[in-house]
Design an enzyme around this catalytic site. Structure first.
Site, PDB file in Angstrom:
ATOM      1  N   SER A 189       0.833  -1.195   0.000  1.00 12.95           N
ATOM      2  CA  SER A 189       0.000   0.000   0.000  1.00 12.95           C
ATOM      3  C   SER A 189       0.868   1.245   0.000  1.00 12.95           C
ATOM      4  O   SER A 189       2.025   1.221   0.426  1.00 12.95           O
ATOM      5  CB  SER A 189      -0.880   0.008   1.250  1.00 12.95           C
ATOM      6  OG  SER A 189      -0.044   0.088   2.398  1.00 12.95           O
ATOM      7  N   LYS A 190       0.264   2.310  -0.502  1.00 13.40           N
ATOM      8  CA  LYS A 190       0.944   3.605  -0.565  1.00 13.40           C
ATOM      9  C   LYS A 190       1.429   4.043   0.807  1.00 13.40           C
ATOM     10  O   LYS A 190       2.438   4.718   0.939  1.00 13.40           O
ATOM     11  CB  LYS A 190      -0.045   4.663  -1.069  1.00 13.40           C
ATOM     12  CG  LYS A 190       0.226   5.123  -2.488  1.00 13.40           C
ATOM     13  CD  LYS A 190      -0.380   6.476  -2.756  1.00 13.40           C
ATOM     14  CE  LYS A 190      -1.897   6.445  -2.802  1.00 13.40           C
ATOM     15  NZ  LYS A 190      -2.507   7.428  -3.673  1.00 13.40           N
ATOM     16  N   ARG A 191       0.651   3.674   1.825  1.00 14.79           N
ATOM     17  CA  ARG A 191       0.956   4.143   3.167  1.00 14.79           C
ATOM     18  C   ARG A 191       2.280   3.543   3.668  1.00 14.79           C
ATOM     19  O   ARG A 191       3.032   4.184   4.387  1.00 14.79           O
ATOM     20  CB  ARG A 191      -0.187   3.770   4.108  1.00 14.79           C
ATOM     21  CG  ARG A 191      -0.429   4.739   5.245  1.00 14.79           C
ATOM     22  CD  ARG A 191      -1.849   4.599   5.776  1.00 14.79           C
ATOM     23  NE  ARG A 191      -2.225   3.201   5.984  1.00 14.79           N
ATOM     24  CZ  ARG A 191      -1.880   2.489   7.050  1.00 14.79           C
ATOM     25  NH1 ARG A 191      -1.141   3.023   8.002  1.00 14.79           N
ATOM     26  NH2 ARG A 191      -2.289   1.246   7.172  1.00 14.79           N
ATOM     27  N   SER A 251       4.594   1.580   1.575  1.00 15.67           N
ATOM     28  CA  SER A 251       5.655   1.413   0.576  1.00 15.67           C
ATOM     29  C   SER A 251       5.473   2.488  -0.480  1.00 15.67           C
ATOM     30  O   SER A 251       4.400   3.041  -0.629  1.00 15.67           O
ATOM     31  CB  SER A 251       5.561   0.046  -0.106  1.00 15.67           C
ATOM     32  OG  SER A 251       5.597  -1.002   0.828  1.00 15.67           O
TER      33      SER A 251
END
Ligand code: GLU
Ligand code: ZN
Length: 499
Positions: free
Chosen positions: A258-260, A262
């Protein structure tokens, strides 16, 4: 053997994601390995969230990785290619309407007049009763007259697929045999919204059927959609393609990437100086391996060795350190002139932010390649590594110039003696071997540890404790600048530590 046709079907609702790039790569590999056709289709029906900028980002990103498709849509600067077009869903609406008509006429789908409020009430009831959410099938048994009556009331109708009872089974190339009771699919699902918008499950199958896709290779997050898709292929009277669901890409903590947690945008990796050879190599290893210890593989070799049935089921952890290592390995393998050209934009960026005073000429960059080629984990590290070459004077912390075992006075003498020794040798002897011999002799004559003297010189001329090898660094800096920087550091240390 049937001619393999595979596709990637990105939605242009965000920049190119690592997961999408991996899916594209595996489709590309399978197509190239089998001599098949790789299709790119844009799933742009989410008009509110789709944008042309994201389309560009995705297509440019894939091209940047060297992943070229045989058939695909027109985007700025690129013509549509292939006989199965159009390759963007918003241009295929009549095809979905026609397929919807066919399913309706065959009673394989039916109009649903339930209002959002009615559906919501039912959902709440199910939740309260701890039942899984499913469409209750309210409109499934409506007769022709009942439908006409609702239509006459002006109620808009969605189109729902009539999910048949029974089980759906398929043999996934990666996951093996999969079987599911259709009762677990959440009831009859919507194909076309009341406002006329066709939904993903429907469009993807209509397109895969129309485009004669033989193998659907996509992320495991789509595995639960596949039974619905198989039912739709059958309803449309089309042969069901083979499926291969690629393992999830995981954050280091093994949650779904996830963006959060990685960095997920391919662009961001490119901007930091990850090179396409390494990215493609790394993405291929996210789910696939040669079965040997070999890790560093160029794209054409991966193509030659790729085997879809060798893809792992287990989730693949995205390990940035390993990617950096691989990137460094690939940077070492670049042709030096090629590396110089690839570094130039990163040096330009350093100049733009003021980290260096001027943009070096390509020839200057070529000259320092031997200093940096083995020391760059990413191209973007170039400024940190040799930025001191392209500034008038590097920022200098006098305390840092003084080696651990030395004091200010020794450092001043050391730097002054080094400066004098270099100067008395003159410009002609200013090469790495000559410098090393001179400075080692100097250390010996004063009973200094060579390492201490070298460290003092290193920091004096670069401002940093970690640099490329010292003597090559001095050569790159040049005779005049070396002398000037030694003198300046000497003064700085002297005034910072009065004796
Ligand atoms: N637009 C979908 C996605 O990007 C395509 C899924 C599929 O390949 O069926 O996830
Ligand atoms: Zn209904």
């Amino acid at each position: 053997m049937t001619h393999v046709r595979v596709r990637i079907a990105p939605s242009p609702t965000g920049p190119l994601h690592i997961g999408t790039a991996r899916t594209a790569l595996f489709n590309y590999l399978y197509a190239r390995h089998t001599g098949g056709t790789f299709v790119l289709r844009l799933e742009d029906t989410d008009v509110a969230r789709s944008s042309e900028a994201f389309e560009r980002d995705i297509l440019d990103g894939l091209h940047g990785l060297g992943l070229t498709w045989d058939e695909g849509p027109a985007v700025a600067g690129l013509d549509e290619r292939g006989p199965y077009g159009p390759y963007r869903q918003m241009a295929r609406l009549p095809l979905y309407a026609e397929a919807a008509e066919r399913l309706l006429a065959a009673d394989l789908a039916y109009p649903c007049y339930c209002t959002p409020q009615e559906l919501e009430t039912e959902r709440r009831r199910q939740k309260a009763a701890m039942e899984p959410p499913r469409y209750a099938g309210t409109c499934a048994p409506l007769t022709r007259e009942q439908r006409a009556a609702r239509a006459a009331e002006g109620r808009p109708a969605a189109l729902r697929f009539r999910v048949p009872p029974g089980t759906v089974a398929f043999d996934d190339i990666v996951r093996g045999h999969v079987e599911i009771d259709t009762a677990a699919l959440g009831g009859d699902f919507v194909l076309v919204r009341a406002d006329g918008t066709p939904l993903y499950h429907f469009t993807v199958v209509v397109d895969d059927a129309a485009m004669d896709i033989t193998h659907v290779i996509r992320g495991e997050d789509h595995l639960s959609n596949t039974p619905k898709h198989i039912l739709l292929f059958r309803a449309l009277g089309h042969e069901v393609p083979a499926f291969a669901h690629l393992p999830l890409i995981l954050n280091p903590d093994r949650t779904k990437m996830s963006k959060r947690k990685s960095q997920t945008a391919v662009d961001d990796y490119v901007a930091q100086g990850f090179i396409r050879e390494a990215l493609v190599n790394y993405l291929a290893l996210l789910g696939w391996s040669t079965g040997t210890e070999e890790e560093i593989l160029p794209l054409d070799e991966i193509v030659a060795r790729f085997d879809l049935s060798a893809v792992n089921r287990a989730g693949a952890v995205f390990d940035r350190d390993r990617l950096e290592w691989l990137n460094g390995q690939w940077i070492r393998r670049l042709d030096p002139d090629d590396l110089a050209e690839r570094l130039l934009p990163f040096l330009e960026a350093e100049a733009v932010v003021g980290a260096i005073d001027r943009i070096p000429a390509l020839d200057e960059v070529r000259a320092i390649i031997p200093l940096v080629q083995e020391r760059l984990p990413v191209l973007g590290a170039i400024g940190d590594l040799v930025g001191f070459l392209f500034v008038a004077e590097p920022p200098l912390d006098p305390a840092l110039v003084i080696p651990k075992r030395w004091d200010g006075a020794t450092t001043v003498s050391g730097l002054a003696a080094a400066r004098d020794a270099i100067e008395s040798n003159g410009q002609v002897a200013f090469d790495a071997e000559g410098l090393e011999a001179t400075l080692r002799a100097l250390a010996a004559a004063h009973d200094w540890k060579a390492g201490d003297l070298f460290m003092a010189i290193r920091v004096a001329v670069t401002g940093r404790t970690a640099t490329p090898p010292l003597f090559e660094t001095l050569v790159a800096l040049g005779y005049e600048r070396t002398l000037a920087r030694l003198a300046r550091a000497c003064d700085l240390v002297r005034s910072a530590s009065p004796t």
